[in-house]
Design a protein around this motif. Structure first.
Motif, PDB file in Angstrom:
ATOM      1  N   LEU A 121     107.074   1.487 -58.894  1.00  0.00           N
ATOM      2  CA  LEU A 121     105.860   1.280 -59.667  1.00  0.00           C
ATOM      3  C   LEU A 121     104.615   1.614 -58.846  1.00  0.00           C
ATOM      4  CD1 LEU A 121     106.685  -2.140 -61.416  1.00  0.00           C
ATOM      5  CD2 LEU A 121     107.247   0.174 -62.165  1.00  0.00           C
ATOM      6  N   HIS A 122     103.642   2.218 -59.500  1.00  0.00           N
ATOM      7  CA  HIS A 122     102.317   2.569 -58.956  1.00  0.00           C
ATOM      8  C   HIS A 122     102.414   3.086 -57.529  1.00  0.00           C
ATOM      9  CE1 HIS A 122     102.212  -1.588 -57.228  1.00  0.00           C
ATOM     10  NE2 HIS A 122     102.698  -1.943 -58.398  1.00  0.00           N
ATOM     11  N   GLU A 123     101.695   2.490 -56.545  1.00  0.00           N
ATOM     12  CA  GLU A 123     101.653   3.080 -55.207  1.00  0.00           C
ATOM     13  C   GLU A 123     102.951   2.928 -54.434  1.00  0.00           C
ATOM     14  OE1 GLU A 123     100.061   0.418 -51.634  1.00  0.00           O
ATOM     15  OE2 GLU A 123      98.458   0.875 -53.037  1.00  0.00           O
ATOM     16  N   MET A 124     103.906   2.158 -54.955  1.00  0.00           N
ATOM     17  CA  MET A 124     105.195   2.079 -54.277  1.00  0.00           C
ATOM     18  C   MET A 124     105.933   3.411 -54.344  1.00  0.00           C
ATOM     19  SD  MET A 124     105.068  -0.726 -52.881  1.00  0.00           S
ATOM     20  CE  MET A 124     106.602  -0.373 -52.041  1.00  0.00           C
ATOM     21  N   ALA A 125     105.562   4.277 -55.300  1.00  0.00           N
ATOM     22  CA  ALA A 125     106.200   5.595 -55.377  1.00  0.00           C
ATOM     23  C   ALA A 125     105.939   6.408 -54.108  1.00  0.00           C
ATOM     24  CB  ALA A 125     105.732   6.333 -56.627  1.00  0.00           C
ATOM     25  N   PRO A 126     104.673   6.629 -53.701  1.00  0.00           N
ATOM     26  CA  PRO A 126     104.477   7.351 -52.437  1.00  0.00           C
ATOM     27  C   PRO A 126     104.804   6.519 -51.207  1.00  0.00           C
ATOM     28  CG  PRO A 126     102.355   6.716 -53.363  1.00  0.00           C
ATOM     29  CD  PRO A 126     103.389   6.417 -54.406  1.00  0.00           C
ATOM     30  N   ASN A 127     104.613   5.208 -51.273  1.00  0.00           N
ATOM     31  CA  ASN A 127     104.907   4.383 -50.099  1.00  0.00           C
ATOM     32  C   ASN A 127     106.377   4.483 -49.705  1.00  0.00           C
ATOM     33  OD1 ASN A 127     102.264   3.614 -50.153  1.00  0.00           O
ATOM     34  ND2 ASN A 127     102.621   1.484 -50.713  1.00  0.00           N
ATOM     35  N   VAL A 128     107.246   4.525 -50.708  1.00  0.00           N
ATOM     36  CA  VAL A 128     108.675   4.701 -50.446  1.00  0.00           C
ATOM     37  C   VAL A 128     109.012   6.187 -50.327  1.00  0.00           C
ATOM     38  CG1 VAL A 128     110.986   4.452 -51.448  1.00  0.00           C
ATOM     39  CG2 VAL A 128     109.377   2.545 -51.525  1.00  0.00           C
ATOM     40  N   GLY A 129     108.380   6.990 -51.183  1.00  0.00           N
ATOM     41  CA  GLY A 129     108.779   8.385 -51.307  1.00  0.00           C
ATOM     42  C   GLY A 129     108.394   9.287 -50.157  1.00  0.00           C
ATOM     43  N   MET A 130     107.190   9.131 -49.633  1.00  0.00           N
ATOM     44  CA  MET A 130     106.732  10.068 -48.607  1.00  0.00           C
ATOM     45  C   MET A 130     107.555  10.010 -47.316  1.00  0.00           C
ATOM     46  SD  MET A 130     102.591   9.903 -49.228  1.00  0.00           S
ATOM     47  CE  MET A 130     102.210  11.072 -47.924  1.00  0.00           C
ATOM     48  N   PRO A 131     107.900   8.832 -46.799  1.00  0.00           N
ATOM     49  CA  PRO A 131     108.686   8.812 -45.558  1.00  0.00           C
ATOM     50  C   PRO A 131     110.067   9.436 -45.686  1.00  0.00           C
ATOM     51  CG  PRO A 131     107.632   6.686 -45.936  1.00  0.00           C
ATOM     52  CD  PRO A 131     107.470   7.478 -47.191  1.00  0.00           C
ATOM     53  N   ILE A 132     110.637   9.447 -46.904  1.00  0.00           N
ATOM     54  CA  ILE A 132     111.985   9.997 -47.060  1.00  0.00           C
ATOM     55  C   ILE A 132     111.983  11.347 -47.764  1.00  0.00           C
ATOM     56  CG2 ILE A 132     113.048   7.720 -47.023  1.00  0.00           C
ATOM     57  CD1 ILE A 132     113.345   7.853 -50.039  1.00  0.00           C
ATOM     58  N   GLY A 133     110.789  11.911 -48.013  1.00  0.00           N
ATOM     59  CA  GLY A 133     110.720  13.261 -48.554  1.00  0.00           C
ATOM     60  C   GLY A 133     110.853  13.371 -50.056  1.00  0.00           C
ATOM     61  N   LEU A 134     110.543  12.306 -50.801  1.00  0.00           N
ATOM     62  CA  LEU A 134     110.542  12.426 -52.255  1.00  0.00           C
ATOM     63  C   LEU A 134     109.307  13.198 -52.711  1.00  0.00           C
ATOM     64  CD1 LEU A 134     111.630   8.841 -53.434  1.00  0.00           C
ATOM     65  CD2 LEU A 134     113.062  10.846 -53.023  1.00  0.00           C
ATOM     66  N   LYS A 135     109.353  13.696 -53.927  1.00  0.00           N
ATOM     67  CA  LYS A 135     108.214  14.435 -54.472  1.00  0.00           C
ATOM     68  C   LYS A 135     107.119  13.507 -54.988  1.00  0.00           C
ATOM     69  CE  LYS A 135     110.777  18.651 -55.490  1.00  0.00           C
ATOM     70  NZ  LYS A 135     111.147  19.677 -56.486  1.00  0.00           N
ATOM     71  N   PHE A 136     107.311  12.208 -54.796  1.00  0.00           N
ATOM     72  CA  PHE A 136     106.284  11.232 -55.174  1.00  0.00           C
ATOM     73  C   PHE A 136     105.293  11.097 -54.013  1.00  0.00           C
ATOM     74  CE2 PHE A 136     110.227   8.976 -57.063  1.00  0.00           C
ATOM     75  CZ  PHE A 136     110.306   9.898 -58.090  1.00  0.00           C
ATOM     76  N   ASP A 137     104.480  12.117 -53.792  1.00  0.00           N
ATOM     77  CA  ASP A 137     103.514  12.022 -52.703  1.00  0.00           C
ATOM     78  C   ASP A 137     102.248  11.317 -53.185  1.00  0.00           C
ATOM     79  OD1 ASP A 137     102.403  13.936 -54.332  1.00  0.00           O
ATOM     80  OD2 ASP A 137     102.495  15.559 -52.882  1.00  0.00           O
ATOM     81  N   TRP A 138     101.349  11.072 -52.257  1.00  0.00           N
ATOM     82  CA  TRP A 138     100.095  10.384 -52.571  1.00  0.00           C
ATOM     83  C   TRP A 138      99.069  11.436 -52.972  1.00  0.00           C
ATOM     84  CZ3 TRP A 138      98.926   4.976 -51.214  1.00  0.00           C
ATOM     85  CH2 TRP A 138      97.625   4.600 -51.564  1.00  0.00           C
ATOM     86  N   TYR A 139      98.952  11.678 -54.277  1.00  0.00           N
ATOM     87  CA  TYR A 139      97.951  12.623 -54.758  1.00  0.00           C
ATOM     88  C   TYR A 139      96.639  11.894 -54.998  1.00  0.00           C
ATOM     89  CZ  TYR A 139      96.162  16.636 -57.454  1.00  0.00           C
ATOM     90  OH  TYR A 139      95.437  17.701 -57.912  1.00  0.00           O
ATOM     91  N   CYS A 140      96.707  10.835 -55.807  1.00  0.00           N
ATOM     92  CA  CYS A 140      95.486  10.082 -56.079  1.00  0.00           C
ATOM     93  C   CYS A 140      95.834   8.734 -56.700  1.00  0.00           C
ATOM     94  CB  CYS A 140      94.577  10.863 -57.029  1.00  0.00           C
ATOM     95  SG  CYS A 140      92.994  10.065 -57.364  1.00  0.00           S
ATOM     96  N   GLN A 141      95.275   7.681 -56.131  1.00  0.00           N
ATOM     97  CA  GLN A 141      95.415   6.352 -56.723  1.00  0.00           C
ATOM     98  C   GLN A 141      94.263   6.187 -57.711  1.00  0.00           C
ATOM     99  OE1 GLN A 141      95.581   3.102 -53.904  1.00  0.00           O
ATOM    100  NE2 GLN A 141      97.021   2.001 -55.193  1.00  0.00           N
ATOM    101  N   CYS A 142      94.382   6.909 -58.820  1.00  0.00           N
ATOM    102  CA  CYS A 142      93.286   6.976 -59.792  1.00  0.00           C
ATOM    103  C   CYS A 142      93.810   7.139 -61.212  1.00  0.00           C
ATOM    104  CB  CYS A 142      92.336   8.124 -59.438  1.00  0.00           C
ATOM    105  SG  CYS A 142      93.132   9.752 -59.346  1.00  0.00           S
ATOM    106  N   LEU A 143      95.073   6.748 -61.433  1.00  0.00           N
ATOM    107  CA  LEU A 143      95.661   6.861 -62.765  1.00  0.00           C
ATOM    108  C   LEU A 143      95.101   5.770 -63.666  1.00  0.00           C
ATOM    109  CD1 LEU A 143      97.748   8.090 -64.730  1.00  0.00           C
ATOM    110  CD2 LEU A 143      99.448   6.550 -63.716  1.00  0.00           C
ATOM    111  N   GLU A 144      94.640   6.181 -64.843  1.00  0.00           N
ATOM    112  CA  GLU A 144      94.046   5.227 -65.777  1.00  0.00           C
ATOM    113  C   GLU A 144      95.077   4.759 -66.807  1.00  0.00           C
ATOM    114  OE1 GLU A 144      90.216   6.586 -67.107  1.00  0.00           O
ATOM    115  OE2 GLU A 144      89.656   7.258 -65.108  1.00  0.00           O
TER     116      GLU A 144
END
Length: 628
Positions: A121-144
């Protein structure tokens, strides 16, 4: 007896299928899944940092107190078994007892081979995804609150709950036009409400997360399902899957979801269960893909540069008005806050880089030496060589002279076939070997090995730019050789005294003589990579992070010093925003009467750095200064 047993087994299986494919109503069977929710238990003290972000502190505190109970109550009505656990007590082994895990808080430690279904959920996607190479990178924490660019035929909108999405035509977000994609982006788009409107709520809810859409769908283990209203572009991903992980970028807990969103969320949980034990094939190692060339063509434009000049002048007029409004509020006795105090003192500048400097910044010195200010020549160069670019790092591309010499696109399998044939004929074998190793994850020594590999795997080959501009093997199919996973850039140490593409801001600090003998001047400098910016001022409600100066003085030093910053400039991509580009300086004076030789002053910045297409997560950088 055997017939009766088979009939009973068929009856049970049919009942489960009916339960799984029908939305629950009062008294109806729950979906036969065991779900674990990982979040914050409000009975435990709230940590200094929680994985929720809002422009209103009250929203975060409320979410901490209510989200776990909210999810528990909702999940218990929909699934056969639903349990909750505080993230501080969670271990990856717990997920083995459940069909799906929902991760709403962190940090968590997951083993590299974690392959159980998980909803992030929300920022847990890049928090988990980026260290292991998922495509859920941190683009912007600005989703409405709304989804758009929705694949309405996808399973999560259709089963087990058939959801008739209420789509409303609304104006396209203005940020969607800040790039080359703007030319093909419609003025209006159908949107679907995910987070319900609550007029009675004074505080904003926590803000969601989007990932880069570029390259998201370029491998068989990943799929973009929906975008969302955000401050980036139309390709940004709000809902997506990569391997056994599903990204649900929206922030709402069930109480804040629309009824339709609740059903889709249930469907998403059921959907990710299908990918149990299916690890991602590709690790995302490349941020910039070939769309960077499209963006360079768009930016290499005299009219766009002149538009920026006008925007600068108009923005500075707004800046002066904002500063006057702050002065008026302060004159009435209002506490305008430390950040606004610094913004109030920020000078105004109309300085603008020349068109020549602008072109060098985007295209580099080498191309500028060839083409000067003739934008048509740049465009022709990019057009002629579009199929021959490959990475020179995670955030940049370079021209491949080998592919250019062959005259074959580096994303077509024909380039592999050509190079293997060259090896077999011993024709420019060195070039052929370089190209084969550059665009695959293999390092065979002979033409026969290359031929055997291609023959065996050709039907299952795919090309991924997110995975490093490589041809890889779809290991979800049987009888294939496993693709070697590239090393994630997060695991490669990088030491640099200045800003780099992987860390675009370098922070330095120094002590200078003050205005009197008993004072010292602290100077903090942010050196910002060309093309990137940090935020000098963001209006209320903006999800971007305004830069904060951090100062930790030794015990006994009195007073909270006032900071003077260098001039910020209007940000063309955001109304009312001001940024620093290339260089930002922050100065203050402190009394040295209580300082002793050898004592340490800690200072630095808390900031978020972005370019026109992406943002890094907020970062805190500190420097230690020793008093002599």
């Amino acid at each position: 007896m055997r017939r009766f047993f088979l009939f009973l087994l068929l009856l049970i299986t049919t009942a489960q299928a009916v339960a799984f494919n029908k939305a629950p109503v009062a008294g109806a069977a729950k979906l036969p899944l065991k779900v674990l929710y990982v979040g914050y238990n409000p009975e435990k003290p709230m940590p200094a940092h929680v994985n929720y972000y809002s422009t209103a502190a009250g929203a975060i505190e409320k979410a901490y107190k209510t989200r776990m109970a909210d999810f528990k109550a909702f999940l218990e009505t929909r699934f056969a078994q639903a349990e909750v656990v505080d993230v501080r007590d969670y271990t990856a082994a717990m997920s083995d007892k459940f069909d799906v895990t929902i991760l709403d808080a962190g940090p968590v430690k997951l083993p590299a081979d974690f392959d159980r279904p998980m909803v992030l959920l929300h920022e847990m996607a890049p928090n988990v995804g980026m260290p292991i190479g998922l495509k859920f990178d941190w683009y912007c924490q600005c989703l409405e609150d709304d989804a758009l660019n929705i694949n309405t035929k996808h399973e999560i909108f259709n089963t087990p709950n058939k959801v008739n999405l209420t789509l409303v035509i609304r104006p396209t977000p203005g940020s969607f036009y800040n790039g080359f994609q703007g030319a093909t982006t419609p003025k209006q788009m159908p949107m679907w409400k995910v987070v319900k409107e609550e007029p009675g709520e004074k505080e904003k809810y926590i803000i969601g997360m989007v990932a880069h859409g570029e390259g998201f769908n370029d491998s068989p283990d990943a799929e973009a399902i929906s975008g969302g209203v955000c401050l980036k572009n139309a390709e940004a991903v709000a809902l997506g899957r990569h391997g056994n992980y599903l990204m649900w970028g929206f922030s709402a807990s069930p109480d804040h979801m629309t009824d339709e969103a609740k059903d889709v969320f249930v469907n998403a949980i059921c959907y990710i269960k299908k990918f149990d034990h299916q690890l991602p094939i590709v690790k995302k190692v490349q941020i910039e893909n070939r769309e960077l060339i499209d963006e360079l063509v768009y930016r290499t434009d005299k009219a766009l540069y002149q538009k920026a000049l006008v925007s600068r002048r108009e923005g500075n007029i707004r800046l002066l008005k904002l500063q006057q409004a702050l002065k008026d509020r302060k004159a009435k006795g209002e506490d305008i806050g430390h950040g606004n105090e610094m913004f109030l003192k920020m000078p105004v500048t109309n300085d603008m880089e020349s068109f020549e400097h602008y072109l060098k910044g985007y295209n580099g010195e080498e191309l500028f030496a060839r083409f000067g200010t003739n934008t048509k020549l740049y465009h022709q160069y990019y057009h002629d060589n579009y199929e021959y670019f490959y990475p020179s790092g995670s955030y940049s591309l370079q021209l491949d002279p080998d592919a250019q010499k062959l005259g074959i696109s580096n994303r077509k399998v024909q380039i592999l076939e050509k190079c293997i044939l060259m090896l077999e004929k011993n024709e420019d074998a060195a070039l052929a070997q370089r190209v084969l190793e550059r665009y695959t994850t293999e390092k065979f020594a002979s033409a026969a090995e290359w031929r055997n590999w291609l023959t065996k795997n050709k039907a299952n080959l795919f090309y991924t730019e997110a995975g490093g501009f490589k041809f890889m093997v779809n290991t979800y199919n049987k009888n294939t050789t496993a693709a070697v996973r590239p090393v994630s850039p997060a695991n490669i140490a990088s030491v640099s005294a200045g800003p780099t593409l992987t860390d675009p801001v370098a922070v330095t600090a120094k002590l200078e003589e003050g205005s009197t003998k008993d004072k010292k001047k602290i100077v903090i400098d942010a050196h910002i990579l060309k093309g990137w910016h940090i935020y000098a001022y963001v209006p209320d409600g903006s999800p971007f992070i305004q830069t904060e100066v951090i100062l930790e003085l030794p015990d006994g030093t009195k007073g909270l010093p006032e900071w003077q910053s260098s001039a910020g400039i209007p940000f063309a991509g955001g109304e009312g925003m001001f940024v620093w580009e290339e260089q930002a300086s922050f100065k203050t004076e402190i009394s040295t009467s209580a300082l002793k030789a050898g004592s340490v002053i800690k200072c630095g910045l808390y900031y978020q750095v972005c370019d026109n297409n992406k943002c890094f997560p907020p970062k805190r950088k500190m420097v230690e200064l020793q008093v002599l």
